[in-house]
Scaffold this motif. Structure first.
Motif, PDB file in Angstrom:
ATOM      1  N   LEU A 184      16.625 -16.685  14.337  1.00  0.00           N
ATOM      2  CA  LEU A 184      16.198 -17.344  15.578  1.00  0.00           C
ATOM      3  C   LEU A 184      15.140 -18.399  15.268  1.00  0.00           C
ATOM      4  O   LEU A 184      14.135 -18.109  14.606  1.00  0.00           O
ATOM      5  CB  LEU A 184      15.623 -16.321  16.557  1.00  0.00           C
ATOM      6  N   GLU A 185      15.354 -19.611  15.797  1.00  0.00           N
ATOM      7  CA  GLU A 185      14.455 -20.731  15.549  1.00  0.00           C
ATOM      8  C   GLU A 185      13.866 -21.232  16.866  1.00  0.00           C
ATOM      9  O   GLU A 185      14.535 -21.948  17.622  1.00  0.00           O
ATOM     10  CB  GLU A 185      15.208 -21.859  14.847  1.00  0.00           C
ATOM     11  N   PRO A 186      12.613 -20.873  17.179  1.00  0.00           N
ATOM     12  CA  PRO A 186      11.973 -21.348  18.417  1.00  0.00           C
ATOM     13  C   PRO A 186      11.460 -22.781  18.255  1.00  0.00           C
ATOM     14  O   PRO A 186      10.254 -23.024  18.137  1.00  0.00           O
ATOM     15  CB  PRO A 186      10.833 -20.343  18.618  1.00  0.00           C
ATOM     16  N   ALA A 187      12.397 -23.736  18.272  1.00  0.00           N
ATOM     17  CA  ALA A 187      12.066 -25.126  17.958  1.00  0.00           C
ATOM     18  C   ALA A 187      11.120 -25.749  18.972  1.00  0.00           C
ATOM     19  O   ALA A 187      10.432 -26.722  18.666  1.00  0.00           O
ATOM     20  CB  ALA A 187      13.348 -25.952  17.847  1.00  0.00           C
ATOM     21  N   GLY A 188      11.074 -25.191  20.202  1.00  0.00           N
ATOM     22  CA  GLY A 188      10.156 -25.708  21.207  1.00  0.00           C
ATOM     23  C   GLY A 188       8.752 -25.151  21.084  1.00  0.00           C
ATOM     24  O   GLY A 188       7.861 -25.547  21.843  1.00  0.00           O
ATOM     25  N   GLY A 189       8.542 -24.254  20.155  1.00  0.00           N
ATOM     26  CA  GLY A 189       7.222 -23.659  19.956  1.00  0.00           C
ATOM     27  C   GLY A 189       7.185 -22.201  20.376  1.00  0.00           C
ATOM     28  O   GLY A 189       8.061 -21.705  21.096  1.00  0.00           O
ATOM     29  N   LEU A 190       6.167 -21.512  19.927  1.00  0.00           N
ATOM     30  CA  LEU A 190       6.065 -20.068  20.138  1.00  0.00           C
ATOM     31  C   LEU A 190       5.787 -19.687  21.585  1.00  0.00           C
ATOM     32  O   LEU A 190       6.071 -18.553  21.986  1.00  0.00           O
ATOM     33  CB  LEU A 190       4.993 -19.501  19.214  1.00  0.00           C
ATOM     34  N   ASP A 191       5.255 -20.618  22.387  1.00  0.00           N
ATOM     35  CA  ASP A 191       4.998 -20.301  23.793  1.00  0.00           C
ATOM     36  C   ASP A 191       6.300 -20.049  24.563  1.00  0.00           C
ATOM     37  O   ASP A 191       6.283 -19.419  25.624  1.00  0.00           O
ATOM     38  CB  ASP A 191       4.231 -21.436  24.466  1.00  0.00           C
ATOM     39  N   ASP A 192       7.417 -20.529  24.028  1.00  0.00           N
ATOM     40  CA  ASP A 192       8.707 -20.331  24.698  1.00  0.00           C
ATOM     41  C   ASP A 192       9.259 -18.918  24.498  1.00  0.00           C
ATOM     42  O   ASP A 192      10.252 -18.549  25.138  1.00  0.00           O
ATOM     43  CB  ASP A 192       9.739 -21.335  24.167  1.00  0.00           C
ATOM     44  N   VAL A 229      23.179  -5.820  14.251  1.00  0.00           N
ATOM     45  CA  VAL A 229      22.530  -7.125  14.138  1.00  0.00           C
ATOM     46  C   VAL A 229      21.127  -6.936  13.557  1.00  0.00           C
ATOM     47  O   VAL A 229      20.397  -6.028  13.961  1.00  0.00           O
ATOM     48  CB  VAL A 229      22.426  -7.829  15.511  1.00  0.00           C
ATOM     49  N   ILE A 230      20.783  -7.792  12.620  1.00  0.00           N
ATOM     50  CA  ILE A 230      19.399  -7.886  12.130  1.00  0.00           C
ATOM     51  C   ILE A 230      18.857  -9.235  12.569  1.00  0.00           C
ATOM     52  O   ILE A 230      19.460 -10.277  12.297  1.00  0.00           O
ATOM     53  CB  ILE A 230      19.327  -7.750  10.602  1.00  0.00           C
ATOM     54  N   VAL A 231      17.734  -9.223  13.285  1.00  0.00           N
ATOM     55  CA  VAL A 231      17.139 -10.443  13.824  1.00  0.00           C
ATOM     56  C   VAL A 231      16.040 -10.931  12.880  1.00  0.00           C
ATOM     57  O   VAL A 231      15.018 -10.272  12.698  1.00  0.00           O
ATOM     58  CB  VAL A 231      16.552 -10.205  15.228  1.00  0.00           C
ATOM     59  N   ARG A 232      16.292 -12.080  12.270  1.00  0.00           N
ATOM     60  CA  ARG A 232      15.265 -12.744  11.454  1.00  0.00           C
ATOM     61  C   ARG A 232      14.607 -13.793  12.343  1.00  0.00           C
ATOM     62  O   ARG A 232      15.119 -14.887  12.558  1.00  0.00           O
ATOM     63  CB  ARG A 232      15.897 -13.377  10.212  1.00  0.00           C
ATOM     64  N   PHE A 233      13.430 -13.452  12.865  1.00  0.00           N
ATOM     65  CA  PHE A 233      12.764 -14.324  13.830  1.00  0.00           C
ATOM     66  C   PHE A 233      11.839 -15.311  13.134  1.00  0.00           C
ATOM     67  O   PHE A 233      10.957 -14.921  12.364  1.00  0.00           O
ATOM     68  CB  PHE A 233      11.956 -13.493  14.832  1.00  0.00           C
ATOM     69  N   ALA A 234      12.034 -16.596  13.409  1.00  0.00           N
ATOM     70  CA  ALA A 234      11.116 -17.662  13.008  1.00  0.00           C
ATOM     71  C   ALA A 234      10.742 -17.563  11.533  1.00  0.00           C
ATOM     72  O   ALA A 234       9.587 -17.409  11.172  1.00  0.00           O
ATOM     73  CB  ALA A 234       9.864 -17.643  13.889  1.00  0.00           C
ATOM     74  N   HIS A 235      11.759 -17.680  10.692  1.00  0.00           N
ATOM     75  CA  HIS A 235      11.579 -17.572   9.248  1.00  0.00           C
ATOM     76  C   HIS A 235      10.691 -18.703   8.719  1.00  0.00           C
ATOM     77  O   HIS A 235      10.501 -19.725   9.364  1.00  0.00           O
ATOM     78  CB  HIS A 235      12.938 -17.590   8.555  1.00  0.00           C
ATOM     79  N   GLU A 236      10.172 -18.503   7.531  1.00  0.00           N
ATOM     80  CA  GLU A 236       9.334 -19.490   6.839  1.00  0.00           C
ATOM     81  C   GLU A 236       8.144 -19.937   7.684  1.00  0.00           C
ATOM     82  O   GLU A 236       7.742 -21.099   7.678  1.00  0.00           O
ATOM     83  CB  GLU A 236      10.187 -20.691   6.403  1.00  0.00           C
ATOM     84  N   MET A 237       7.571 -18.966   8.398  1.00  0.00           N
ATOM     85  CA  MET A 237       6.450 -19.263   9.296  1.00  0.00           C
ATOM     86  C   MET A 237       5.190 -19.662   8.537  1.00  0.00           C
ATOM     87  O   MET A 237       4.248 -20.194   9.124  1.00  0.00           O
ATOM     88  CB  MET A 237       6.174 -18.040  10.183  1.00  0.00           C
ATOM     89  N   GLN A 255       2.437 -21.943  10.493  1.00  0.00           N
ATOM     90  CA  GLN A 255       0.993 -21.896  10.247  1.00  0.00           C
ATOM     91  C   GLN A 255       0.189 -21.660  11.528  1.00  0.00           C
ATOM     92  O   GLN A 255      -0.877 -22.240  11.734  1.00  0.00           O
ATOM     93  CB  GLN A 255       0.547 -23.159   9.511  1.00  0.00           C
ATOM     94  N   GLN A 256       0.704 -20.764  12.370  1.00  0.00           N
ATOM     95  CA  GLN A 256       0.020 -20.315  13.594  1.00  0.00           C
ATOM     96  C   GLN A 256       0.026 -18.784  13.564  1.00  0.00           C
ATOM     97  O   GLN A 256       0.782 -18.148  14.309  1.00  0.00           O
ATOM     98  CB  GLN A 256       0.752 -20.827  14.830  1.00  0.00           C
ATOM     99  N   TRP A 315      11.283  -9.732   8.884  1.00  0.00           N
ATOM    100  CA  TRP A 315      10.182 -10.684   8.687  1.00  0.00           C
ATOM    101  C   TRP A 315      10.428 -11.389   7.365  1.00  0.00           C
ATOM    102  O   TRP A 315      10.583 -10.741   6.335  1.00  0.00           O
ATOM    103  CB  TRP A 315       8.856  -9.933   8.677  1.00  0.00           C
ATOM    104  N   ALA A 316      10.462 -12.738   7.380  1.00  0.00           N
ATOM    105  CA  ALA A 316      10.892 -13.458   6.182  1.00  0.00           C
ATOM    106  C   ALA A 316      10.108 -14.752   5.979  1.00  0.00           C
ATOM    107  O   ALA A 316      10.516 -15.819   6.457  1.00  0.00           O
ATOM    108  CB  ALA A 316      12.385 -13.759   6.264  1.00  0.00           C
ATOM    109  N   PRO A 317       8.983 -14.711   5.286  1.00  0.00           N
ATOM    110  CA  PRO A 317       8.243 -15.928   4.967  1.00  0.00           C
ATOM    111  C   PRO A 317       8.936 -16.742   3.885  1.00  0.00           C
ATOM    112  O   PRO A 317       9.899 -16.290   3.261  1.00  0.00           O
ATOM    113  CB  PRO A 317       6.897 -15.396   4.472  1.00  0.00           C
ATOM    114  N   ASN A 318       8.448 -17.936   3.663  1.00  0.00           N
ATOM    115  CA  ASN A 318       8.885 -18.762   2.551  1.00  0.00           C
ATOM    116  C   ASN A 318       8.195 -18.301   1.272  1.00  0.00           C
ATOM    117  O   ASN A 318       7.054 -17.826   1.306  1.00  0.00           O
ATOM    118  CB  ASN A 318       8.532 -20.228   2.807  1.00  0.00           C
TER     119      ASN A 318
END
Length: 395
Positions: free
Chosen positions: A113-121, A144-152, A161-162, A188-191
């Motif tokens: 999942l990519e919250p391209a509009g920002g985390l407030d959405d 289903v495995i949900v990878r939320f907002a990877h490489e945060m 970086q928030q 949870w999947a950082p870069n």
């Protein structure tokens, strides 16, 4: 590393879906389906007791899952799909199409999942709506495995970086998934932390902000490679079912893009924070496997991996580069020495990469020669999806 959206082409929704793909790949092992079809599995228990799930990041616009499985000779145990979040109508249609293909193929859907509009959405209504959809998928036999907002931890995404806002948003997603879709799980999947703090990106944390202060883990007033690239972003053991990290071979020296054979041991050295290659000293990077897999008893995934072969750049040949990389992934010591490693997904794309300014063919099964070599090298402990029996929830 920047990963653009990989939305499913609308044509895929109407594609014919095969119920069988033929023989299993040489060396790989087929996961047998549960005898009771459509029984919702425990999402937190999707990792196999032994072995590694063999998965794929598919270019949905060019190839169906059945076509890829036929080319490979086996059904992937995990299939990756990307989506904007919250889901708009097109995103929902794409996700339904991905679900339908995985439902007919077997295995797990890894939803990024990519919250391209920002985390407030990332509101409670949005996360609860997603979880209701996932529960329906689960009841049709698709975990289903949900990878939320990877490489945060990167500076290139709107959610990057928030740390405080990211952790809160992840926990909202996790609460909805765990509460409403028990057949699903979170990742949870950082870069990879080499090159952190990735200065110069549009969304980098700026001095004087609360985010900057939170990321300055050594309290020296600066963000440098000495600061922890993972810990400030971790949302908590109760919210995280899987941990993951994308690890690619982009080349051995900066700037990337040369067609070179990967250095021996590079994959494991990066995963464990021991890489000291020609690209620079990354020895300040923590041991991701040990700190987030072994110590927390979490299954570890490599959600994306492949080796760069750039068109027209000369250098080493395609098969030499890719085979050197996948043989590191297939090393016989992995299941013995790194038993928490439970998933590896190849990035099966041929696409233009902004980072190198050239087309890059990442595929392992893009032509018969590499596909044959890849499947011939697959070890027995790489697990593929078995044939899935239809169930009443299919439709």
């Amino acid at each position: 590393m920047t990963r653009r959206n990989a939305l499913i082409a609308s044509a895929v929704a109407g594609a014919a879906l095969l119920s069988s793909c033929g023989s299993e790949p040489t060396g790989g092992t087929e996961l047998r389906p549960t005898p009771a079809a459509c029984v919702v599995a425990d999402g937190a228990a999707l990792a196999p007791e032994s072995g590694i799930l063999a998965g794929v990041n598919l270019d949905w616009g060019r190839q169906t899952l059945a076509e890829y499985a036929a080319a490979l000779g086996g059904r992937p145990a995990v299939t990756v799909s990307f989506s904007h979040f919250p889901l708009a109508a097109t995103d929902t249609a794409n996700l339904e199409a991905a679900h339908a293909q995985v439902r007919d193929n077997g295995g797990i859907l890894l939803l990024t999942l990519e919250p391209a509009g920002g985390l407030d959405d990332v509101t409670r209504d949005a996360t609860d709506g997603l979880a209701a959809m996932l529960d329906r998928f689960n009841r049709a036999g698709v975990p289903v495995i949900v990878r939320f907002a990877h490489e945060m931890n990167g500076s290139w995404y709107a959610w990057g970086q928030q740390p405080a806002a990211y952790r809160a948003a992840f926990r909202r997603v996790a609460d909805s998934v765990h509460r409403l879709a028990p057949g699903s799980a979170t990742m949870w999947a950082p870069n990879y932390g080499g090159g952190y703090p990735f200065a110069g990106g549009r969304h980098q944390a700026l001095p004087g902000t609360a985010d900057f202060a939170a990321l300055d883990t050594d309290n020296d007033g600066a963000l440098t490679g000495a600061d922890d690239p993972y810990a400030p972003y971790y949302p908590g053991d109760d919210a995280v079912d899987w941990v993951g990290m994308s690890l690619y071979h982009w080349g051995n020296t900066y700037p990337w893009g040369e067609n070179v054979v990967p250095e021996p041991g590079k994959f494991l050295q990066q995963l464990t924070g021991r890489y000291d290659g020609a690209g620079g000293n990354d020895l300040a990077v923590p041991d991701f496997y040990d700190e987030y897999g072994r110590a927390r008893d979490k299954p570890v995934a490599i959600p994306e991996t492949a080796a760069l072969v750039a068109a027209g750049e000369g250098g080493a040949g395609e098969l030499a580069i890719k085979r050197a990389w996948w043989r590191q992934l297939f090393d016989a010591g992995l299941p013995r020495d790194y038993p928490q490693l439970k998933m590896v997904n190849w990035f099966e794309w041929d696409k233009h990469e902004v980072e190198v300014g050239a087309p890059v063919d990442w595929r392992a099964a893009g032509n018969p020669r590499t596909a044959e070599a890849f499947t011939a090298d697959l070890p027995e402990w790489y697990l593929f999806a078995g044939e899935r029996e239809p169930c009443a929830a299919d439709g």
